[in-house]
Design an enzyme around this catalytic site. Sequence first.
Site, mmCIF file in Angstrom:
data_model
loop_
_atom_site.group_PDB
_atom_site.id
_atom_site.type_symbol
_atom_site.label_atom_id
_atom_site.label_comp_id
_atom_site.label_asym_id
_atom_site.label_seq_id
_atom_site.Cartn_x
_atom_site.Cartn_y
_atom_site.Cartn_z
ATOM 1 N N ASP A 32 0.844 -1.207 0.000
ATOM 2 C CA ASP A 32 0.000 0.000 0.000
ATOM 3 C C ASP A 32 0.877 1.255 0.000
ATOM 4 O O ASP A 32 2.032 1.217 0.430
ATOM 5 C CB ASP A 32 -0.911 -0.034 1.234
ATOM 6 C CG ASP A 32 -2.082 0.928 1.096
ATOM 7 O OD1 ASP A 32 -2.358 1.398 -0.035
ATOM 8 O OD2 ASP A 32 -2.733 1.212 2.108
ATOM 9 N N HIS A 49 3.070 3.676 -8.686
ATOM 10 C CA HIS A 49 2.997 2.251 -9.056
ATOM 11 C C HIS A 49 4.290 1.818 -9.756
ATOM 12 O O HIS A 49 4.820 0.750 -9.497
ATOM 13 C CB HIS A 49 1.801 1.998 -9.972
ATOM 14 C CG HIS A 49 0.472 2.305 -9.325
ATOM 15 N ND1 HIS A 49 0.166 1.903 -8.046
ATOM 16 C CD2 HIS A 49 -0.629 2.982 -9.774
ATOM 17 C CE1 HIS A 49 -1.060 2.300 -7.744
ATOM 18 N NE2 HIS A 49 -1.562 2.967 -8.768
ATOM 19 N N LEU A 143 11.577 -20.150 -5.013
ATOM 20 C CA LEU A 143 10.546 -19.308 -4.382
ATOM 21 C C LEU A 143 9.286 -19.381 -5.225
ATOM 22 O O LEU A 143 9.355 -19.275 -6.459
ATOM 23 C CB LEU A 143 11.020 -17.837 -4.338
ATOM 24 C CG LEU A 143 9.960 -16.790 -3.989
ATOM 25 C CD1 LEU A 143 9.572 -16.877 -2.509
ATOM 26 C CD2 LEU A 143 10.458 -15.370 -4.291
HETATM 27 C C1 FPP Z 1 -1.575 0.187 -3.535
HETATM 28 O O1 FPP Z 1 -1.210 1.541 -3.498
HETATM 29 C C2 FPP Z 1 -0.971 -0.501 -4.691
HETATM 30 C C3 FPP Z 1 -1.652 -1.144 -5.685
HETATM 31 C C4 FPP Z 1 -3.116 -1.245 -5.711
HETATM 32 C C5 FPP Z 1 -0.989 -1.756 -6.838
HETATM 33 C C6 FPP Z 1 0.322 -2.420 -6.596
HETATM 34 C C7 FPP Z 1 1.059 -2.518 -7.873
HETATM 35 C C8 FPP Z 1 2.397 -2.448 -8.025
HETATM 36 C C9 FPP Z 1 3.352 -2.330 -6.934
HETATM 37 C C10 FPP Z 1 2.965 -2.453 -9.402
HETATM 38 C C11 FPP Z 1 3.043 -3.710 -10.158
HETATM 39 C C12 FPP Z 1 2.950 -4.969 -9.384
HETATM 40 C C13 FPP Z 1 3.540 -6.125 -9.722
HETATM 41 C C14 FPP Z 1 3.262 -7.335 -8.928
HETATM 42 C C15 FPP Z 1 4.458 -6.239 -10.844
HETATM 43 P P1 FPP Z 1 -2.362 2.645 -3.566
HETATM 44 O O2 FPP Z 1 -2.484 3.087 -4.973
HETATM 45 O O3 FPP Z 1 -3.607 2.095 -2.948
HETATM 46 O O4 FPP Z 1 -1.752 3.772 -2.671
HETATM 47 P P2 FPP Z 1 -2.542 4.856 -1.795
HETATM 48 O O5 FPP Z 1 -3.335 4.083 -0.764
HETATM 49 O O6 FPP Z 1 -1.452 5.672 -1.198
HETATM 50 O O7 FPP Z 1 -3.415 5.624 -2.754
#
Ligand code: FPP
Length: 246
Positions: A32, A49, A143
């Site tokens: 997150d 992201h 893994l």
């Molecule tokens: C949460 O942050 C994150 C996500 C919903 C997406 C996670 C994706 C990645 C790390 C990129 C690609 C992943 C892989 C596995 C290659 P948020 O957007 O909810 O953050 P916020 O709560 O601060 O708005």
Amino acid sequence: MPPLQEQKSGVLSEEPSLDPQRLPRHIAVIMDGNGRWAQERHLPRLAGHRAGVESVREAVRTCARLGIPVLTLYAFSTENWKRPPEEIQELMRLLGYVLDREVEELHANGVRLKTIGRIAELPEFVQTKLRAAAERLKDNSALLLNLALNYGGRQEILDAVCAARDAGLETLDEAALSRHLYTAGLPDPDLLIRTSGEMRLSNFLLWQIAYAELYVTPVHWPDFRRKDLLEAIAQYQRRCRRFGGV
Ligand code: FPP
């Protein structure tokens, strides 16, 4: 690439506080804070992201080198469809890009790939890339990287109950239900990490985390690096797990 034993002692000698006998068998992560990380830098959310991909890389590499058998990453929840369509599209594109680019690096690290969630509802191009990557990595054993995509814990339990019914089971016990979960055959997570400080489970692995140790850090996912993961594991090893006993 050096044999796994050497790799393990390499990481562990850099982190002498970790007990190699008591490593978690399964780490699950709620990644997150990508949006907040970007906001703090006056960048678009997508930049968060993108930056988070480097943290994914580091977490995978570290778990593979430590000899942790399973790493589950919550990459897209069933609730994430509520985000603006452009963000969803970019997240899918980013996932496809990462799968294309990283598959050989994952292979070199001995990583196998699995997905959990309602994968058939993801865009076709993502499904195709996931299948290709899983096929390329299917013989690896260092893994298991388990990506939760279009995943919801309640949906998983419902799907398991329906699958058990369709298989003709008339009575269900815990073991039978577990066998019909998306995670069938995997150990339950020992350690659940959530970045960016929120104290909630967000519909993640609700059945499987019954006895997981929770570790919440204020660090946003794009800043969560190897040292943060090692600290989470060190803290896990300081916990006393009683599983309801004394
Ligand atoms: C949460 O942050 C994150 C996500 C919903 C997406 C996670 C994706 C990645 C790390 C990129 C690609 C992943 C892989 C596995 C290659 P948020 O957007 O909810 O953050 P916020 O709560 O601060 O708005």
